[in-house]
Design a protein around this motif. Structure first.
Motif, PDB file in Angstrom:
ATOM      1  N   GLU A  89       0.849  -1.182   0.000  1.00  0.00           N
ATOM      2  CA  GLU A  89       0.000   0.000   0.000  1.00  0.00           C
ATOM      3  C   GLU A  89       0.893   1.243   0.000  1.00  0.00           C
ATOM      4  OE1 GLU A  89      -3.664   2.036   2.574  1.00  0.00           O
ATOM      5  OE2 GLU A  89      -2.472   0.418   3.436  1.00  0.00           O
ATOM      6  N   ARG A  90       0.605   2.178  -0.868  1.00  0.00           N
ATOM      7  CA  ARG A  90       1.420   3.394  -0.967  1.00  0.00           C
ATOM      8  C   ARG A  90       0.782   4.490  -0.121  1.00  0.00           C
ATOM      9  NH1 ARG A  90       3.883   2.819  -7.013  1.00  0.00           N
ATOM     10  NH2 ARG A  90       3.269   0.654  -7.311  1.00  0.00           N
ATOM     11  N   LEU A  91       1.570   4.993   0.835  1.00  0.00           N
ATOM     12  CA  LEU A  91       1.075   5.972   1.795  1.00  0.00           C
ATOM     13  C   LEU A  91       1.881   7.256   1.704  1.00  0.00           C
ATOM     14  CD1 LEU A  91       0.862   3.616   4.924  1.00  0.00           C
ATOM     15  CD2 LEU A  91      -1.008   4.181   3.354  1.00  0.00           C
ATOM     16  N   GLU A  92       1.280   8.314   2.183  1.00  0.00           N
ATOM     17  CA  GLU A  92       1.966   9.594   2.363  1.00  0.00           C
ATOM     18  C   GLU A  92       1.914   9.920   3.854  1.00  0.00           C
ATOM     19  OE1 GLU A  92       3.465  11.306  -0.048  1.00  0.00           O
ATOM     20  OE2 GLU A  92       2.876   9.848  -1.591  1.00  0.00           O
ATOM     21  N   ILE A  93       3.063   9.914   4.522  1.00  0.00           N
ATOM     22  CA  ILE A  93       3.126  10.108   5.974  1.00  0.00           C
ATOM     23  C   ILE A  93       3.917  11.363   6.270  1.00  0.00           C
ATOM     24  CG2 ILE A  93       3.838   9.115   8.168  1.00  0.00           C
ATOM     25  CD1 ILE A  93       3.525   6.377   6.999  1.00  0.00           C
ATOM     26  N   ARG A  94       3.345  12.206   7.125  1.00  0.00           N
ATOM     27  CA  ARG A  94       3.995  13.454   7.526  1.00  0.00           C
ATOM     28  C   ARG A  94       4.799  13.230   8.807  1.00  0.00           C
ATOM     29  NH1 ARG A  94       3.711  18.807   6.488  1.00  0.00           N
ATOM     30  NH2 ARG A  94       2.120  18.449   4.898  1.00  0.00           N
ATOM     31  N   ASN A  95       5.849  14.028   8.950  1.00  0.00           N
ATOM     32  CA  ASN A  95       6.660  13.968  10.171  1.00  0.00           C
ATOM     33  C   ASN A  95       5.797  14.126  11.411  1.00  0.00           C
ATOM     34  OD1 ASN A  95       8.476  14.670   7.977  1.00  0.00           O
ATOM     35  ND2 ASN A  95      10.007  15.026   9.560  1.00  0.00           N
ATOM     36  N   SER A  96       6.134  13.371  12.453  1.00  0.00           N
ATOM     37  CA  SER A  96       5.508  13.584  13.751  1.00  0.00           C
ATOM     38  C   SER A  96       6.454  14.469  14.566  1.00  0.00           C
ATOM     39  CB  SER A  96       5.266  12.254  14.461  1.00  0.00           C
ATOM     40  OG  SER A  96       6.463  11.522  14.580  1.00  0.00           O
ATOM     41  N   GLY A  97       6.153  15.747  14.632  1.00  0.00           N
ATOM     42  CA  GLY A  97       7.040  16.698  15.301  1.00  0.00           C
ATOM     43  C   GLY A  97       8.014  17.324  14.331  1.00  0.00           C
ATOM     44  N   PHE A  98       8.974  18.043  14.887  1.00  0.00           N
ATOM     45  CA  PHE A  98       9.970  18.732  14.066  1.00  0.00           C
ATOM     46  C   PHE A  98      11.223  17.871  13.915  1.00  0.00           C
ATOM     47  CE2 PHE A  98       7.414  22.122  15.923  1.00  0.00           C
ATOM     48  CZ  PHE A  98       7.104  22.869  14.805  1.00  0.00           C
ATOM     49  N   LYS A 109      -0.749   4.656  13.760  1.00  0.00           N
ATOM     50  CA  LYS A 109      -2.035   4.616  13.057  1.00  0.00           C
ATOM     51  C   LYS A 109      -2.052   3.575  11.957  1.00  0.00           C
ATOM     52  CE  LYS A 109      -3.367   9.441  13.890  1.00  0.00           C
ATOM     53  NZ  LYS A 109      -3.722  10.739  13.250  1.00  0.00           N
ATOM     54  N   THR A 110      -0.934   3.390  11.279  1.00  0.00           N
ATOM     55  CA  THR A 110      -0.887   2.467  10.145  1.00  0.00           C
ATOM     56  C   THR A 110      -0.573   1.038  10.565  1.00  0.00           C
ATOM     57  OG1 THR A 110       1.436   3.061   9.772  1.00  0.00           O
ATOM     58  CG2 THR A 110      -0.231   4.278   8.527  1.00  0.00           C
ATOM     59  N   GLY A 129       3.075  -3.632  13.096  1.00  0.00           N
ATOM     60  CA  GLY A 129       3.405  -5.015  12.796  1.00  0.00           C
ATOM     61  C   GLY A 129       3.628  -5.302  11.327  1.00  0.00           C
ATOM     62  N   HIS A 130       3.853  -4.275  10.526  1.00  0.00           N
ATOM     63  CA  HIS A 130       4.039  -4.454   9.084  1.00  0.00           C
ATOM     64  C   HIS A 130       5.423  -3.948   8.669  1.00  0.00           C
ATOM     65  CE1 HIS A 130      -0.277  -5.231   8.934  1.00  0.00           C
ATOM     66  NE2 HIS A 130      -0.465  -4.116   9.617  1.00  0.00           N
ATOM     67  N   GLY A 131       5.797  -4.245   7.435  1.00  0.00           N
ATOM     68  CA  GLY A 131       7.047  -3.738   6.896  1.00  0.00           C
ATOM     69  C   GLY A 131       6.838  -2.372   6.248  1.00  0.00           C
ATOM     70  N   TYR A 132       7.861  -1.534   6.270  1.00  0.00           N
ATOM     71  CA  TYR A 132       7.752  -0.189   5.704  1.00  0.00           C
ATOM     72  C   TYR A 132       9.021   0.144   4.938  1.00  0.00           C
ATOM     73  CZ  TYR A 132       3.648   0.569   8.639  1.00  0.00           C
ATOM     74  OH  TYR A 132       2.399   0.464   9.218  1.00  0.00           O
ATOM     75  N   LEU A 133       8.840   0.756   3.775  1.00  0.00           N
ATOM     76  CA  LEU A 133       9.949   1.205   2.934  1.00  0.00           C
ATOM     77  C   LEU A 133       9.706   2.656   2.565  1.00  0.00           C
ATOM     78  CD1 LEU A 133      10.058  -1.829   0.465  1.00  0.00           C
ATOM     79  CD2 LEU A 133      11.515  -1.510   2.461  1.00  0.00           C
ATOM     80  N   VAL A 134      10.735   3.458   2.651  1.00  0.00           N
ATOM     81  CA  VAL A 134      10.645   4.867   2.274  1.00  0.00           C
ATOM     82  C   VAL A 134      11.117   5.015   0.842  1.00  0.00           C
ATOM     83  CG1 VAL A 134      11.422   7.210   2.766  1.00  0.00           C
ATOM     84  CG2 VAL A 134      10.980   5.628   4.651  1.00  0.00           C
TER      85      VAL A 134
END
Length: 430
Positions: free
Chosen positions: A224-233, A251-252, A255-260
Motif C-alpha cells: 500500500e502506498r502511503l503519504e506520511i507526515r513527520n511527527s514533530g519537528f 495509526k498504520t 506489525g508491518h514492513g515499511y519502505l521509504v
C-alpha cells in the motif's frame, strides 16, 4: 530433575529418612533446579532473539483478479499500479499519430493464462494478428502484433531499488503472474479514424491462443502506498549534518514492513524501531514522505481468491536464521535442498537433483531469471558452468496453479542463482 528426585524419594523404605531428605530437597535443591531452568530459558530466548529480525515483515504476497472484482477496502491486497482500478483509456490521438507516421502504437495490455513455454511459443512466432476497432463512427479492420509487457516487471525492478535505498536485503519476488502479461501493438489499419471519434472497443484475435487471453485481469500485491507526515519537528542527527525525521507507525500498524521511497539525495539511511520510522536526511524542514507499507496478512482471514496467492515467505527455523546470519556458502546438494524447501512456494514442487556440467544453457525455455536487474560486474557469464536443477511436481499444488508451475520453478532457480552466482542456474522438470 524434579521427576528424578521424586522417583528416588518414593523408593526409600525408611519413612523418617525420606521425610528428612524431602525437606532438604524442598528447601535447597529445588531452588537450585528452578534457578538453573530459568537461566536456561533466558539463554535460549537470548539466542533466538539475536537471530531474530524483521525479515518476515518484508514478505511480498501476490495474486490477480478481474478489474471489476477489485476491493477498494481490502485488508491487504492492492493493485500493483493504482491506476489499474480504473478502466484503461486508449488515447485516439496516439493511434492517429502512429498510423499517420506509419509507426506502431501500444493498444492494450492483456493477461495470458497459459504456461511459460506456451507463452514463449506465442512471442517467438512474431506473427501479425487481425482485429477490429469499434468507434462511434463505425468499425475499422486493424492488424497487431504481441510483445512481452514490461509494465509490471518494471514495478518489480522499482521495488528492488526501494529495497536498496532502505538498506534491506533483496529476496526474489515470487510473482508468477507479472510475467504473463503481453502488449498488443497496433501495426496497421484499413483507414485512419477522425480526431473527434470515440473508441468503443478494440479486439484482436490471437487465433489458437485466444482461449488464454484474459483482457481485464489486474495483478495485486500487499503493498500500500502511503503519504506520511513527520511527527514533530526534525532534530539534528548524531553527525550534526543531517536531520532525523520521525514517522509514527501507530495509526498504520507497527506489525508491518515499511519502505521509504525517496530521492537518493534526500535519504541518507532509515532506522526502524518498534513504533517509529526514522529517516535521516539533509532536509531540515518537515514534510510528507512517500512510504510503501508491506501489509502482512492474517492467513486465516484471507478469504476466497479467484487465483492462488503466492509469496516469497520462508518457513525458517533456528538453522535457517543462523545460516542467514553467517554468509558462508555451503557447496552441497543438501544446502540447495534446504534453501529450496525453506520457501512456502516449495509446496508445489521439490528439488530432485542438482548437477554441474560444462554445457551451455538449454533452449527448452522452462525457466527464466526473475532478477534481470541485478548485474554481476565481477564474473563473466561466458565462463560460468551450468548448474542444472531438476525439480519434481508435488501433488499438493494449489488448485488452478498448474499454468504457473514453470514460473514458480523459475523463482526457485532465481533465488539459488543469487546464492550461487559463480554458476549459470537452469531448471527443468524431472
Amino acid at each position: 530433575m524434579k521427576d528424578i528426585i521424586q522417583d528416588r524419594l518414593s523408593r526409600m523404605e525408611d519413612l523418617e529418612q525420606r521425610k528428612i531428605l524431602k525437606q532438604l530437597m524442598t528447601s535447597m535443591f529445588n531452588g537450585v533446579v528452578d534457578y538453573q531452568e530459568k537461566m536456561n530459558r533466558e539463554l535460549e530466548q537470548r539466542i533466538f532473539g539475536e537471530l531474530g529480525d524483521n525479515d518476515d515483515k518484508n514478505d511480498i504476497f501476490v495474486t490477480v483478479c478481474a478489474r471489476e472484482d477489485i476491493d477498494p477496502i481490502h485488508d491487504f491486497l492492492y493493485p500493483m499500479l493504482p491506476g489499474d482500478a480504473r478502466q484503461p483509456e486508449i488515447p485516439l490521438h496516439d493511434i492517429i499519430a502512429g498510423l499517420s507516421r506509419k509507426q506502431e502504437c501500444k493498444l492494450l495490455t492483456v493477461f495470458m493464462e497459459c504456461s511459460y513455454p506456451e507463452l514463449n511459443e506465442l512471442l517467438a512466432r512474431r506473427r501479425i494478428f487481425q482485429g477490429k476497432m469499434e468507434t462511434n463512427r463505425g468499425s475499422y479492420a486493424i492488424s497487431a502484433r504481441v510483445e512481452r509487457s514490461q509494465t509490471y516487471t518494471g514495478e518489480i525492478e522499482r521495488l528492488y531499488d526501494v529495497f536498496q535505498k532502505n538498506g534491506i536485503a533483496w529476496k526474489t519476488l515470487n510473482h508468477p503472474y507479472a510475467y504473463k502479461f503481453i502488449d498488443l501493438v497496433l501495426t496497421g489499419s484499413d483507414r485512419i479514424p477522425e480526431e473527434d471519434e470515440e473508441i468503443l472497443e478494440i479486439s484482436v484475435d490471437l487465433e489458437r491462443y485466444e482461449r488464454f487471453k484474459k483482457p481485464d485481469i489486474v495483478p495485486l500485491w500487499n503493498i500500500e502506498r502511503l503519504e506520511i507526515r513527520n511527527s514533530g519537528f526534525p532534530v539534528p542527527a548524531a553527525d550534526r549534518i543531517n536531520y532525523e525525521h520521525v514517522l509514527s507507525l501507530r495509526k498504520t500498524g507497527a506489525g508491518h514492513g515499511y519502505l521509504v521511497d525517496g530521492d537518493e539525495q534526500d535519504v541518507r539511511y532509515i532506522k526502524r524501531s518498534a513504533e517509529d520510522l526514522t529517516v535521516v536526511s539533509p532536509k531540515e524542514a518537515s514534510g510528507v514522505w512517500s512510504v510503501w507499507k508491506l501489509t502482512q496478512p492474517i492467513m486465516s482471514q484471507v478469504g476466497k481468491l479467484d487465483y492462488p496467492l503466492f509469496s516469497n515467505r520462508k518457513r525458517e527455523g533456528f538453522i535457517g536464521k543462523y545460516a542467514r546470519q553467517h554468509s558462508v556458502a555451503v557447496r552441497a546438494v543438501s544446502e540447495l535442498m534446504r534453501l529450496v524447501h525453506s520457501f512456502e512456494a516449495a509446496e508445489a514442487l521439490e528439488l530432485a537433483s542438482a548437477e554441474v556440467d560444462g554445457k551451455p544453457l538449454g533452449r527448452s525455455g522452462q525457466t527464466y531469471g526473475m532478477n534481470p536487474f541485478i548485474s554481476d560486474n565481477i564474473r563473466s557469464e561466458s565462463g560460468k558452468k551450468r548448474l542444472k536443477l531438476t525439480f519434481r511436481k508435488r501433488g499438493a499444488a494449489q488448485a488452478g496453479a498448474d499454468f504457473v508451475l514453470n514460473d514458480v520453478m523459475s523463482f526457485m532457480v532465481s533465488e539459488i542463482q543469487m546464492h550461487f552466482p559463480e554458476y549459470s542456474c537452469e531448471g527443468e522438470w524431472a
